[in-house]
Design a protein around this motif. Structure first.
Motif, PDB file in Angstrom:
ATOM      1  N   PRO A  58       6.495  13.415  -0.475  1.00  0.00           N
ATOM      2  CA  PRO A  58       6.653  12.156  -0.795  1.00  0.00           C
ATOM      3  C   PRO A  58       7.117  11.197   0.463  1.00  0.00           C
ATOM      4  CG  PRO A  58       7.748  13.388  -2.497  1.00  0.00           C
ATOM      5  CD  PRO A  58       7.292  14.448  -1.381  1.00  0.00           C
ATOM      6  N   PHE A  59       6.737  10.081   0.435  1.00  0.00           N
ATOM      7  CA  PHE A  59       6.934   9.294   1.757  1.00  0.00           C
ATOM      8  C   PHE A  59       7.580   7.887   1.531  1.00  0.00           C
ATOM      9  CE2 PHE A  59       2.761   8.085   0.298  1.00  0.00           C
ATOM     10  CZ  PHE A  59       2.810   6.841   0.478  1.00  0.00           C
ATOM     11  N   SER A  60       8.202   7.463   2.465  1.00  0.00           N
ATOM     12  CA  SER A  60       8.687   5.942   2.327  1.00  0.00           C
ATOM     13  C   SER A  60       8.617   5.588   3.496  1.00  0.00           C
ATOM     14  CB  SER A  60      10.300   6.091   1.785  1.00  0.00           C
ATOM     15  OG  SER A  60      11.002   6.870   2.527  1.00  0.00           O
ATOM     16  N   ILE A  61       8.007   4.282   3.717  1.00  0.00           N
ATOM     17  CA  ILE A  61       7.819   3.582   5.045  1.00  0.00           C
ATOM     18  C   ILE A  61       9.351   3.090   5.657  1.00  0.00           C
ATOM     19  CG2 ILE A  61       6.565   1.807   6.225  1.00  0.00           C
ATOM     20  CD1 ILE A  61       4.880   3.808   4.873  1.00  0.00           C
ATOM     21  N   TRP A  93      -4.405  -8.001  -3.024  1.00  0.00           N
ATOM     22  CA  TRP A  93      -3.710  -7.325  -1.966  1.00  0.00           C
ATOM     23  C   TRP A  93      -4.217  -7.416  -0.439  1.00  0.00           C
ATOM     24  CZ3 TRP A  93       1.012  -5.708  -2.088  1.00  0.00           C
ATOM     25  CH2 TRP A  93       1.664  -5.195  -3.254  1.00  0.00           C
ATOM     26  N   THR A  94      -5.675  -7.429  -0.234  1.00  0.00           N
ATOM     27  CA  THR A  94      -6.157  -7.447   0.812  1.00  0.00           C
ATOM     28  C   THR A  94      -6.189  -9.198   1.414  1.00  0.00           C
ATOM     29  OG1 THR A  94      -8.310  -7.910  -0.416  1.00  0.00           O
ATOM     30  CG2 THR A  94      -8.132  -5.612   0.432  1.00  0.00           C
ATOM     31  N   ASP A  95      -6.240  -9.793   0.378  1.00  0.00           N
ATOM     32  CA  ASP A  95      -5.944 -11.366   0.810  1.00  0.00           C
ATOM     33  C   ASP A  95      -4.715 -11.485   1.441  1.00  0.00           C
ATOM     34  OD1 ASP A  95      -8.579 -12.107  -0.271  1.00  0.00           O
ATOM     35  OD2 ASP A  95      -7.722 -12.772  -2.184  1.00  0.00           O
ATOM     36  N   LEU A  96      -3.768 -10.872   0.804  1.00  0.00           N
ATOM     37  CA  LEU A  96      -2.261 -10.702   1.373  1.00  0.00           C
ATOM     38  C   LEU A  96      -2.303 -10.266   3.065  1.00  0.00           C
ATOM     39  CD1 LEU A  96       0.642 -11.350   1.146  1.00  0.00           C
ATOM     40  CD2 LEU A  96       0.963  -9.187  -0.045  1.00  0.00           C
ATOM     41  N   LEU A  97      -2.669  -9.016   2.922  1.00  0.00           N
ATOM     42  CA  LEU A  97      -2.739  -8.414   4.289  1.00  0.00           C
ATOM     43  C   LEU A  97      -3.454  -9.130   5.113  1.00  0.00           C
ATOM     44  CD1 LEU A  97      -3.249  -4.571   2.953  1.00  0.00           C
ATOM     45  CD2 LEU A  97      -1.309  -5.648   3.783  1.00  0.00           C
ATOM     46  N   SER A 109       4.101  -8.920   7.785  1.00  0.00           N
ATOM     47  CA  SER A 109       2.912  -7.638   7.736  1.00  0.00           C
ATOM     48  C   SER A 109       3.469  -6.486   7.345  1.00  0.00           C
ATOM     49  CB  SER A 109       2.402  -7.488   9.178  1.00  0.00           C
ATOM     50  OG  SER A 109       1.600  -8.760   9.758  1.00  0.00           O
ATOM     51  N   ARG A 110       4.722  -6.134   7.792  1.00  0.00           N
ATOM     52  CA  ARG A 110       5.610  -4.864   7.300  1.00  0.00           C
ATOM     53  C   ARG A 110       5.590  -4.695   6.080  1.00  0.00           C
ATOM     54  NH1 ARG A 110      10.172  -4.784  12.061  1.00  0.00           N
ATOM     55  NH2 ARG A 110       8.901  -3.401  13.491  1.00  0.00           N
ATOM     56  N   GLN A 111       6.482  -5.787   5.331  1.00  0.00           N
ATOM     57  CA  GLN A 111       6.428  -6.132   3.807  1.00  0.00           C
ATOM     58  C   GLN A 111       5.080  -5.681   3.043  1.00  0.00           C
ATOM     59  OE1 GLN A 111       8.895  -9.230   2.963  1.00  0.00           O
ATOM     60  NE2 GLN A 111       8.610  -9.042   0.593  1.00  0.00           N
ATOM     61  N   ALA A 112       3.882  -6.440   3.548  1.00  0.00           N
ATOM     62  CA  ALA A 112       3.010  -6.458   2.682  1.00  0.00           C
ATOM     63  C   ALA A 112       2.429  -4.860   2.832  1.00  0.00           C
ATOM     64  CB  ALA A 112       2.076  -7.438   3.161  1.00  0.00           C
ATOM     65  N   LEU A 113       2.308  -4.320   4.109  1.00  0.00           N
ATOM     66  CA  LEU A 113       1.798  -3.094   4.243  1.00  0.00           C
ATOM     67  C   LEU A 113       2.440  -1.862   3.654  1.00  0.00           C
ATOM     68  CD1 LEU A 113       0.554  -3.354   8.067  1.00  0.00           C
ATOM     69  CD2 LEU A 113      -0.918  -2.752   6.056  1.00  0.00           C
ATOM     70  N   GLU A 114       3.970  -2.159   3.759  1.00  0.00           N
ATOM     71  CA  GLU A 114       4.777  -1.138   2.917  1.00  0.00           C
ATOM     72  C   GLU A 114       4.375  -1.046   1.420  1.00  0.00           C
ATOM     73  OE1 GLU A 114       8.822  -2.134   3.628  1.00  0.00           O
ATOM     74  OE2 GLU A 114       8.545  -1.622   5.903  1.00  0.00           O
ATOM     75  N   ALA A 115       4.396  -2.132   1.047  1.00  0.00           N
ATOM     76  CA  ALA A 115       4.095  -2.294  -0.498  1.00  0.00           C
ATOM     77  C   ALA A 115       2.656  -1.908  -1.035  1.00  0.00           C
ATOM     78  CB  ALA A 115       4.275  -3.861  -1.065  1.00  0.00           C
ATOM     79  N   PHE A 116       1.699  -2.271  -0.276  1.00  0.00           N
ATOM     80  CA  PHE A 116       0.264  -1.964  -0.358  1.00  0.00           C
ATOM     81  C   PHE A 116       0.031  -0.340  -0.161  1.00  0.00           C
ATOM     82  CE2 PHE A 116      -3.809  -1.009   1.639  1.00  0.00           C
ATOM     83  CZ  PHE A 116      -4.811  -1.131   0.529  1.00  0.00           C
ATOM     84  N   LEU A 117       0.551   0.312   0.787  1.00  0.00           N
ATOM     85  CA  LEU A 117       0.263   1.756   0.969  1.00  0.00           C
ATOM     86  C   LEU A 117       1.278   2.592   0.134  1.00  0.00           C
ATOM     87  CD1 LEU A 117       0.223   1.733   4.951  1.00  0.00           C
ATOM     88  CD2 LEU A 117      -1.719   2.133   3.377  1.00  0.00           C
ATOM     89  N   THR A 118       2.160   1.921  -0.438  1.00  0.00           N
ATOM     90  CA  THR A 118       2.976   2.614  -1.534  1.00  0.00           C
ATOM     91  C   THR A 118       1.886   2.638  -2.942  1.00  0.00           C
ATOM     92  OG1 THR A 118       4.825   2.047  -0.783  1.00  0.00           O
ATOM     93  CG2 THR A 118       4.853   2.663  -2.982  1.00  0.00           C
ATOM     94  N   ARG A 119       1.062   1.691  -2.911  1.00  0.00           N
ATOM     95  CA  ARG A 119       0.387   1.422  -4.164  1.00  0.00           C
ATOM     96  C   ARG A 119      -1.152   2.301  -3.689  1.00  0.00           C
ATOM     97  NH1 ARG A 119      -2.115   2.332  -7.746  1.00  0.00           N
ATOM     98  NH2 ARG A 119      -2.934   1.309  -9.631  1.00  0.00           N
ATOM     99  N   TYR A 120      -1.645   2.160  -2.693  1.00  0.00           N
ATOM    100  CA  TYR A 120      -2.851   2.533  -2.136  1.00  0.00           C
ATOM    101  C   TYR A 120      -2.613   3.439  -0.793  1.00  0.00           C
ATOM    102  CZ  TYR A 120      -4.747  -0.801  -5.500  1.00  0.00           C
ATOM    103  OH  TYR A 120      -4.832  -1.524  -6.714  1.00  0.00           O
ATOM    104  N   CYS A 123      -5.903   4.461   1.588  1.00  0.00           N
ATOM    105  CA  CYS A 123      -6.571   3.701   2.756  1.00  0.00           C
ATOM    106  C   CYS A 123      -6.239   3.910   4.253  1.00  0.00           C
ATOM    107  CB  CYS A 123      -6.216   2.382   2.156  1.00  0.00           C
ATOM    108  SG  CYS A 123      -6.870   1.756   0.571  1.00  0.00           S
ATOM    109  N   TYR A 124      -6.850   4.903   4.593  1.00  0.00           N
ATOM    110  CA  TYR A 124      -6.512   5.391   5.963  1.00  0.00           C
ATOM    111  C   TYR A 124      -6.466   4.230   7.226  1.00  0.00           C
ATOM    112  CZ  TYR A 124     -11.390   5.551   7.281  1.00  0.00           C
ATOM    113  OH  TYR A 124     -12.705   5.447   7.301  1.00  0.00           O
ATOM    114  N   GLY A 125      -7.404   3.321   6.703  1.00  0.00           N
ATOM    115  CA  GLY A 125      -7.627   2.261   7.634  1.00  0.00           C
ATOM    116  C   GLY A 125      -6.526   1.380   7.975  1.00  0.00           C
ATOM    117  N   TYR A 126      -5.594   1.233   6.906  1.00  0.00           N
ATOM    118  CA  TYR A 126      -4.324   0.483   6.617  1.00  0.00           C
ATOM    119  C   TYR A 126      -3.289   1.104   7.319  1.00  0.00           C
ATOM    120  CZ  TYR A 126      -6.737  -3.099   4.171  1.00  0.00           C
ATOM    121  OH  TYR A 126      -7.886  -3.912   3.607  1.00  0.00           O
TER     122      TYR A 126
END
Length: 729
Positions: A58-61, A93-97, A109-120, A123-126
């Protein structure tokens, strides 16, 4: 799909590109003439560097601090709300990022990426974008943390491993003695985790080149030795690089000391034997006192070095040929996989079938290898009973370790591309469960909590898994979490009630159904559904027909037009004491006839009441009275008497009306002079009469097969717990 920089993005956050390299670099498939391979070749490429397990932790940013002065960008809140209101909408999500990246706002950017990568998280590129964001801001340690957490989520990502290694190479002080050790350690972790991936060539090449830059030619050769055993897309280029590396340096600089001394001794003996044979053939005689010239101690002649190289390549060529056979077997499977990365877009059936076929083949190959090993062990044991074998040989042949790392790697690759498909998670779990319950449990957790939070079937499978293995607390937690995530799903509430009932907590099971009844009063259909379930539990398990009757009567006050409630209440009454239930049955039928029900349902209920009186009444007068009422109902509702009695239509030519209006099924052979008398049930059919005459209302089978009961699962349409069920409101 959101665009970035005017180019189309893949689901992983990278620009669309070829799988690994230019078309000119991709080797053609192995030669066709090598199609026939032995079973020994199938298992020759098993690598000892494959990972033992790939379940990500389990991970957490790391939480970001607000470095920027002022608030968030103007449109951030709007885009943020759109993404969180519908987290399954990938485009939002991609529009937000994209917006955060254009604004160059690190906090947003941090807030959006943290939430996005928790859900997806696949997506190694992000993950790469996130690490680059931190590095550009000067937070190298945070960039490393992001890469580590990304690799925990997707350890098979060759691109992410390379990105992490390049990050370390650009930030570590290589003059420090511990820095090279750390880089080498990360390389080892990378090849253990992703080295068996079919497209891992760039990772192996980077490892080899780095060792050469460090001046460790022996380490570079060792890495090349390892990759020669791994079936990869560019398998032939690794052998070419090994030969080039061997010819560019002396063997003692690239081989291990043990292998070098062994080959050196072997080649010297061969060289001496050749010289002795040559001297004998030529019959050369040296002058007295002159000795044979010898090579100085510690040095090798060019001839000896060349012989050592030939011996090295002789052994590696066998490894290369075996590995080429492994590649040949996998080539068509790999070529049929068109999207090996994660994306929210659906895969077509051909792609899903390709993954299933690849898994079938890999598992079958593993089972074949195990069977071959078992046969070899039995053969050694049999020979050992006749001839005394060497202990080391017997031990080596008898020790069989199930090496299924290739199967696991393939499953993990499949779960990247097919992460949104329950069938592949279920298949992997079924494969792991006989080997390790902890691994199967971890896989359930990863599937349900990260990738499939809104798929109820796999959550219920998880709960069943935990209950089957005795962990009722975890099973209970899984179902409760699922119900919070998907409120109103009837099958989940029924599963929870059934779990408590099987655990012996009948009061908790009853409480769950009572709660469901109370919460569904605004939805009459669901209220009736839960009321029937509760009433049946109270009657069958609680042995309390009084409470069961009360539940159904209260439900009828809310839904007086629900035919299933009337039918279940009547069933409850007729199943009790026949002497004490007569009045209750009559009252139930009377209530139903006064309710806004369909004519067919009213006839059915009236018929059941008449049938009960015929079976249990002590007075023929009451039976005839009910019969007359039933006949009046038939005339009022326009139904045929035979249809009401049988619950189905009947050929009118097979019916003969009697003087009192009743209908009896008889054979065409029966004389018309048969006496016509009022009866409440059809007489037994005479021999040769219509068989359908046996299915009158006196036959219980027809009534129990009514379609109304079948829709509730009491007939042939049993409740299917493998499917979710939303009762219509």
């Amino acid at each position: 799909m959101a665009a970035e920089g005017g180019e189309e993005l893949s689901g992983n956050g990278d620009f669309e590109e070829s799988s690994a390299m230019e078309a000119s670099e991709v080797p053609p498939p192995p030669p066709i003439e090598m199609v026939e391979m032995s079973e020994e070749d199938n298992s020759a490429a098993a690598s000892s560097e494959a990972p033992a397990g790939l379940d990500p932790a389990p991970f957490s940013i790391p939480q970001a601090a607000d470095e920027e002065e002022g608030g968030l960008p103007a449109d951030f809140e709007r885009l943020w709300k759109a993404s969180n209101d519908n987290p399954q909408d990938f485009t939002s999500w991609t529009d937000l990022l994209q917006y955060c990246e254009q604004e160059n706002h690190i906090t947003a950017s941090r807030q959006a990426l943290e939430a996005f990568l928790t859900r997806y998280p696949l997506c190694y590129g992000y993950w790469k974008k996130f690490a680059d964001l931190e590095r550009r801001a000067g937070y190298n340690s945070k960039a490393e943390e992001v890469c580590v957490k990304g690799l925990q989520a997707i350890p098979l990502s060759v691109d992410l491993w390379i990105h992490y290694i390049n990050l370390l190479l650009g930030t570590l002080d290589m003059n420090l003695p511990e820095s090279p050790q750390r880089i080498r350690s990360v390389f080892e972790d990378a090849v253990v985790a992703a080295g068996l991936e079919f497209h891992s060539d760039r990772l192996w090449d980077l490892y080899v080149e780095w060792e050469k830059e460090q001046g460790n030619m022996r380490n570079a050769a060792a890495v090349l030795d390892r990759v020669l055993k791994v079936p990869t897309q560019l398998y032939n280029t690794h052998y070419d690089k090994f030969k080039e590396h061997l010819n560019s340096h002396e063997p003692k600089e690239v081989l291990s000391p043990e292998e070098y001394e062994e080959l050196r001794t072997l080649c010297r003996q061969s060289q001496k034997a050749e010289r002795a044979e040559q001297a004998q053939e030529e019959k050369q005689e040296r002058p007295p006192g002159e000795e044979e010239p010898s090579t100085p101690e510690g040095t090798d002649s060019e001839e000896l070095i060349q012989k050592i190289r030939e011996q090295v390549l002789l052994g590696r060529d066998k490894v290369y040929q075996d590995n080429e056979g492994e590649v040949r077997q996998r080539w068509n499977f790999e070529d049929s996989i068109k999207r090996p990365y994660f994306h929210v877009k659906s895969l077509d059936r051909l792609q899903l079938r390709a993954w299933h076929s690849y898994l079938d083949w890999e598992i079958a190959l593993l089972n074949t290898d195990i069977k071959a090993h078992d046969q070899d062990s039995n053969q050694v044991a049999t020979e050992g009973s006749e001839v005394t074998a060497q202990p080391s040989e017997v031990s080596e042949a008898a020790t069989v370790v199930k090496d299924d790392r290739r199967v696991r790697i393939l499953f993990e690759r499949c779960l990247i591309a097919c992460a949104l498909y329950e069938e592949f998670w279920t298949r992997y779990i079924q494969y792991l469960e006989p080997q390790s319950l902890d691994e199967a449990r971890a896989l359930y957790k990863r599937a349900c909590e990260i990738h499939l939070p809104h798929k109820p079937n796999i959550h219920m499978q998880w709960a069943t898994f935990e209950e089957r293995h005795g962990d009722l607390t975890e099973a209970r937690r899984v179902l409760e979490a699922l119900e919070r995530n998907l409120p109103g799903l009837a099958v989940v509430r029924l599963r929870r009630a059934a779990l408590e009932r099987r655990a012996g907590h009948l009061d908790l099971s009853e409480s769950l159904l009572q709660e469901a009844v109370a919460e569904s009063k605004e939805k009459p259909t669901m209220h009736a559904f839960y009321s029937i379930k509760l009433a049946r539990m109270l009657q069958k398990l609680g042995r309390n027909p009084i409470r069961a009757r009360k539940v159904l009567q209260e439900a009828l006050e809310i839904s007086p037009d629900n035919d299933k409630l009337h039918l279940n209440l009547l069933e409850l009454e007729v199943s009790g004491d026949p002497w004490a239930s007569a009045e209750a049955v009559h009252e139930c039928v009377t209530r139903a006839l006064a309710a806004p029900l369909t004519p067919h349902t009213k006839i059915l209920l009236s018929q059941r009441g008449l049938q009960f009186a015929e079976d249990y009444s002590n007075s023929i007068q009451s039976v005839l009275s009910l019969y007359e009422e039933h006949q009046k109902l038939l005339k009022e509702l326009g139904g045929t008497k035979r249809e009401a009695e049988n619950g189905e239509g009947e050929d009118p030519e097979k019916l003969i009306k009697s003087e009192d209006g009743s209908a009896v099924a008889v054979s065409a052979q029966v004389p018309p002079t048969m006496p016509h008398i009022p009866i409440t049930t059809p007489p037994p059919p005479v021999v040769g009469s219509d068989v359908s005459a046996q299915t009158g209302y006196g036959g219980y089978g027809n009534w129990y097969q009514q379609s109304q009961y079948g829709s509730y699962g009491y007939g042939n349409n049993t409740w299917n717990y493998n499917q979710g069920y939303y009762p219509p409101s």
